[in-house]
Every structure is written in C-alpha cells, then in structure tokens.
Design a protein around this motif. Sequence first.
Motif, PDB file in Angstrom:
ATOM      1  N   ALA A   1      29.767  40.117  37.987  1.00  0.00           N
ATOM      2  CA  ALA A   1      30.778  41.160  38.116  1.00  0.00           C
ATOM      3  C   ALA A   1      30.044  42.452  38.442  1.00  0.00           C
ATOM      4  CB  ALA A   1      31.588  41.292  36.834  1.00  0.00           C
ATOM      5  N   ILE A   2      30.655  43.235  39.332  1.00  0.00           N
ATOM      6  CA  ILE A   2      30.004  44.428  39.862  1.00  0.00           C
ATOM      7  C   ILE A   2      30.736  45.664  39.356  1.00  0.00           C
ATOM      8  CG2 ILE A   2      29.222  45.582  41.972  1.00  0.00           C
ATOM      9  CD1 ILE A   2      28.082  42.714  41.585  1.00  0.00           C
ATOM     10  N   GLY A   3      29.975  46.628  38.859  1.00  0.00           N
ATOM     11  CA  GLY A   3      30.558  47.887  38.406  1.00  0.00           C
ATOM     12  C   GLY A   3      30.504  48.932  39.504  1.00  0.00           C
TER      13      GLY A   3
ATOM     14  N   VAL B   1      25.401  45.217  37.647  1.00  0.00           N
ATOM     15  CA  VAL B   1      25.840  43.819  37.490  1.00  0.00           C
ATOM     16  C   VAL B   1      25.994  43.456  36.018  1.00  0.00           C
ATOM     17  CG1 VAL B   1      25.313  41.411  38.056  1.00  0.00           C
ATOM     18  CG2 VAL B   1      24.565  43.234  39.589  1.00  0.00           C
ATOM     19  N   PHE B   2      27.096  42.779  35.713  1.00  0.00           N
ATOM     20  CA  PHE B   2      27.296  42.199  34.385  1.00  0.00           C
ATOM     21  C   PHE B   2      27.969  40.856  34.592  1.00  0.00           C
ATOM     22  CE2 PHE B   2      31.813  43.282  34.366  1.00  0.00           C
ATOM     23  CZ  PHE B   2      31.853  44.370  35.234  1.00  0.00           C
ATOM     24  N   THR B   3      28.420  40.211  33.516  1.00  0.00           N
ATOM     25  CA  THR B   3      29.132  38.947  33.679  1.00  0.00           C
ATOM     26  C   THR B   3      30.451  38.989  32.923  1.00  0.00           C
ATOM     27  OG1 THR B   3      28.929  36.521  33.645  1.00  0.00           O
ATOM     28  CG2 THR B   3      28.188  37.694  31.688  1.00  0.00           C
TER      29      THR B   3
ATOM     30  N   TRP C   1      43.158  47.514  32.734  1.00  0.00           N
ATOM     31  CA  TRP C   1      43.297  46.612  33.885  1.00  0.00           C
ATOM     32  C   TRP C   1      42.293  46.982  34.969  1.00  0.00           C
ATOM     33  CZ3 TRP C   1      46.837  50.200  32.159  1.00  0.00           C
ATOM     34  CH2 TRP C   1      46.929  51.360  32.926  1.00  0.00           C
ATOM     35  N   GLU C   2      41.846  45.988  35.749  1.00  0.00           N
ATOM     36  CA  GLU C   2      40.983  46.215  36.930  1.00  0.00           C
ATOM     37  C   GLU C   2      41.256  45.092  37.928  1.00  0.00           C
ATOM     38  OE1 GLU C   2      36.828  46.420  35.892  1.00  0.00           O
ATOM     39  OE2 GLU C   2      37.091  48.211  34.636  1.00  0.00           O
ATOM     40  N   VAL C   3      42.066  45.353  38.930  1.00  0.00           N
ATOM     41  CA  VAL C   3      42.279  44.327  39.962  1.00  0.00           C
ATOM     42  C   VAL C   3      41.004  44.212  40.798  1.00  0.00           C
ATOM     43  CG1 VAL C   3      43.340  45.965  41.603  1.00  0.00           C
ATOM     44  CG2 VAL C   3      43.776  43.512  41.821  1.00  0.00           C
ATOM     45  N   GLU C   4      40.615  42.974  41.144  1.00  0.00           N
ATOM     46  CA  GLU C   4      39.357  42.793  41.881  1.00  0.00           C
ATOM     47  C   GLU C   4      39.459  41.637  42.887  1.00  0.00           C
ATOM     48  OE1 GLU C   4      35.815  43.079  39.628  1.00  0.00           O
ATOM     49  OE2 GLU C   4      36.708  44.573  38.259  1.00  0.00           O
ATOM     50  N   LEU C   5      38.861  41.853  44.049  1.00  0.00           N
ATOM     51  CA  LEU C   5      38.625  40.750  44.976  1.00  0.00           C
ATOM     52  C   LEU C   5      37.512  39.880  44.384  1.00  0.00           C
ATOM     53  CD1 LEU C   5      39.152  39.592  47.919  1.00  0.00           C
ATOM     54  CD2 LEU C   5      37.084  40.862  48.558  1.00  0.00           C
TER      55      LEU C   5
ATOM     56  N   GLN D   1      41.587  39.562  37.965  1.00  0.00           N
ATOM     57  CA  GLN D   1      41.939  40.722  37.140  1.00  0.00           C
ATOM     58  C   GLN D   1      40.873  40.784  36.042  1.00  0.00           C
ATOM     59  OE1 GLN D   1      42.975  43.850  35.523  1.00  0.00           O
ATOM     60  NE2 GLN D   1      44.562  43.366  37.027  1.00  0.00           N
ATOM     61  N   ASP D   2      40.081  41.867  36.072  1.00  0.00           N
ATOM     62  CA  ASP D   2      38.970  42.034  35.127  1.00  0.00           C
ATOM     63  C   ASP D   2      39.473  42.806  33.907  1.00  0.00           C
ATOM     64  OD1 ASP D   2      36.526  42.358  33.881  1.00  0.00           O
ATOM     65  OD2 ASP D   2      35.786  43.866  35.308  1.00  0.00           O
ATOM     66  N   LEU D   3      40.277  42.123  33.080  1.00  0.00           N
ATOM     67  CA  LEU D   3      40.795  42.778  31.869  1.00  0.00           C
ATOM     68  C   LEU D   3      39.624  43.210  30.988  1.00  0.00           C
ATOM     69  CD1 LEU D   3      43.844  40.470  31.054  1.00  0.00           C
ATOM     70  CD2 LEU D   3      43.916  42.836  31.864  1.00  0.00           C
TER      71      LEU D   3
ATOM     72  N   GLY E   1      33.199  42.963  26.134  1.00  0.00           N
ATOM     73  CA  GLY E   1      34.555  43.525  26.107  1.00  0.00           C
ATOM     74  C   GLY E   1      35.455  42.970  27.197  1.00  0.00           C
ATOM     75  N   LYS E   2      34.870  42.260  28.174  1.00  0.00           N
ATOM     76  CA  LYS E   2      35.627  41.737  29.304  1.00  0.00           C
ATOM     77  C   LYS E   2      35.805  40.220  29.256  1.00  0.00           C
ATOM     78  CE  LYS E   2      34.130  45.542  32.305  1.00  0.00           C
ATOM     79  NZ  LYS E   2      35.166  45.778  33.325  1.00  0.00           N
ATOM     80  N   SER E   3      35.505  39.632  28.082  1.00  0.00           N
ATOM     81  CA  SER E   3      35.488  38.166  28.002  1.00  0.00           C
ATOM     82  C   SER E   3      36.342  37.584  26.899  1.00  0.00           C
ATOM     83  CB  SER E   3      34.036  37.677  27.856  1.00  0.00           C
ATOM     84  OG  SER E   3      33.295  37.982  29.033  1.00  0.00           O
TER      85      SER E   3
HETATM   86 ZN    ZN Z   1      35.542  45.180  36.886  1.00  0.00          ZN
END
Ligand code: ZN
Length: 286
Positions: A84-86, A106-108, A130-134, A161-163, A180-182
């Motif tokens: 996942a890219i910030g 970069v994170f996961t 919320w974070e909509v992502e391709l 969606q990177d909640l 926090g994203k998992s």
């Molecule tokens: Zn994100």
Amino acid sequence: MRIANLTDRAVLLPGSGELTGSDTVPAVDIASASDGRFGPDVASVYDAWDDFVAWARQASLPQGSSVPVSELGPPVPSPRQIFAIGLNYRDHAIEADLEIPTELVVFTKFASCLIGPVADVELVSDRVDWEVELVVVIGREGLKIDEANAWDHVAGLTVGQDLSERRVQFAVKPPQFSLGKSYPGFGPLGPAVVTPDEFADRDALAIGCSLDGETMQDGTTADFVFPVAALVSRLSQVVRLLPGDLIFTGTPAGVGSVRKPRRYLAAGETIVSRIEGIGELTTRMI
Ligand code: ZN
C-alpha cells in the motif's frame, strides 16, 4: 476481460462495463470451462496468468449463470503480498499539509482484512476513515522490472477501499499505518479484476467515493505522484513481485481526518467507492 471470485472459485464475467453492488451478471466458472486446466481456486489463475489469458481469449465460453454482484468475494482473496502506498496523489499530500514524496511511502494491509465488493464492516471505533484506491493486481512475477515493461506484469485493476482506524495509526511515532488499516473487513475489494486493455486510458481513471450519497472524494489517477508503471518498477527493485500480489496505490484528496471539521464514519453509514471502467464497492459500517 473481467475476473471475479464466486464462493472461492475463479469466474470470468463475460462482457465489459462497470459493475455496481445491485447488478446481476453472468459468471462462467473457469475450472469447468477449461476442463480443469485453470482454477478452481482464484490464486491458481493468477499463478498461470499468461497461459490463462491466451486460453481465455480464444475459448468459446458457455453463457454462464446469473450471479448478484453482492455474492462475489474479493477477486484476490489471499494474496501473498499486499503493498500500500502513502501520499501518492498530489492533491492528498497538499490537503494533509505534507511534502509530495520523492521516494515511495510503503506499508501493508494484512491479507485477512480483505472482503468482497458488497459488505458490512464492523465500525471498531469513532476514528475510522475512508480512502478509495485503485488496486493493481500483479499477473507476471518479476524482480527489477523496467518501467517500460511494467504494465506487462499487471494482470488487471480493481477498486479498493483502504479503511483506516486513525487512533491506532497515530498512537505511536513514527505512525504505524499497517495495523490501523487491517481490522477485519478493512480491505473491501472488487467487484472484478479488469484487464488493462479494457481501459481507454489506463493512466487516467476517474476515482471517488461517497458517504450516504454525499461526495467525499472525487479525483483522477492522472494525479498520481508515481503512476502504476513507476510503482511496479520501484517496488520490484527491492521485492520480487508475485502473481496475485496487490498494490493499493494511494488515495486522492477528501479523506475525513484532514477535513475541517474532521469527519469519521458512523454506524449505519454506507460508503460507495467507484473507479471509471471497473465499478463500485458498497460498504456499510455496522
Ligand atoms: Zn491508503
């Protein structure tokens, strides 16, 4: 071509176009249609990606049975690696008052957080954003991939969606994005993986999300700091990319935590995340 996941079996969705959560689509079971050559599990299709595409392009497929999009699972249910890219959109870096990165951030997201395109997700706190992502799905493995060849390693694109639970994310310094994203369900994905040839311009796709019908994010992937080819190339300078790996490519402006006033998800609210040429995720917070 569109590939999806129906009860942990790989399916082809004949035709093209965007899919919403209320649609019903014909689905062709890949293992049955290929006499067991590919599938039935989804991962094995990505493992044999080049052979699969060659077969699928000339196969005479059966009609398929009608399936509600709401019954589909995440089109890559158990990837070996998720990147996942910030801060990969200029407008989001600017709204967050952070410098536009010159190197990848970069994170996961741990794979157990993935969930299908129409889902209820438990709201774990009052700081969920919320974070909509391709999302890029890797088709062909590779290490040290040149940017010029990078798209050849991409199986397709889908919506993610990177909640993000911001309290856990920012509880320590430096922030720990991955945890926090998992939470369970924090990675809605789908409805299908769409192959790059389906897009008129695969590097400029409208992307956005709405909350109970109110637009929150409305951007374009043309605003990427690092476009898809650059991401694939740069990640692969360090890590061997494997078939079925996912790259969450970052989110455009409009997330809740940098709004004034700040806004977070509430129980009962529904996020619709959409990308041009792919379709929508419908995620209800409960
Ligand atoms: Zn994100």
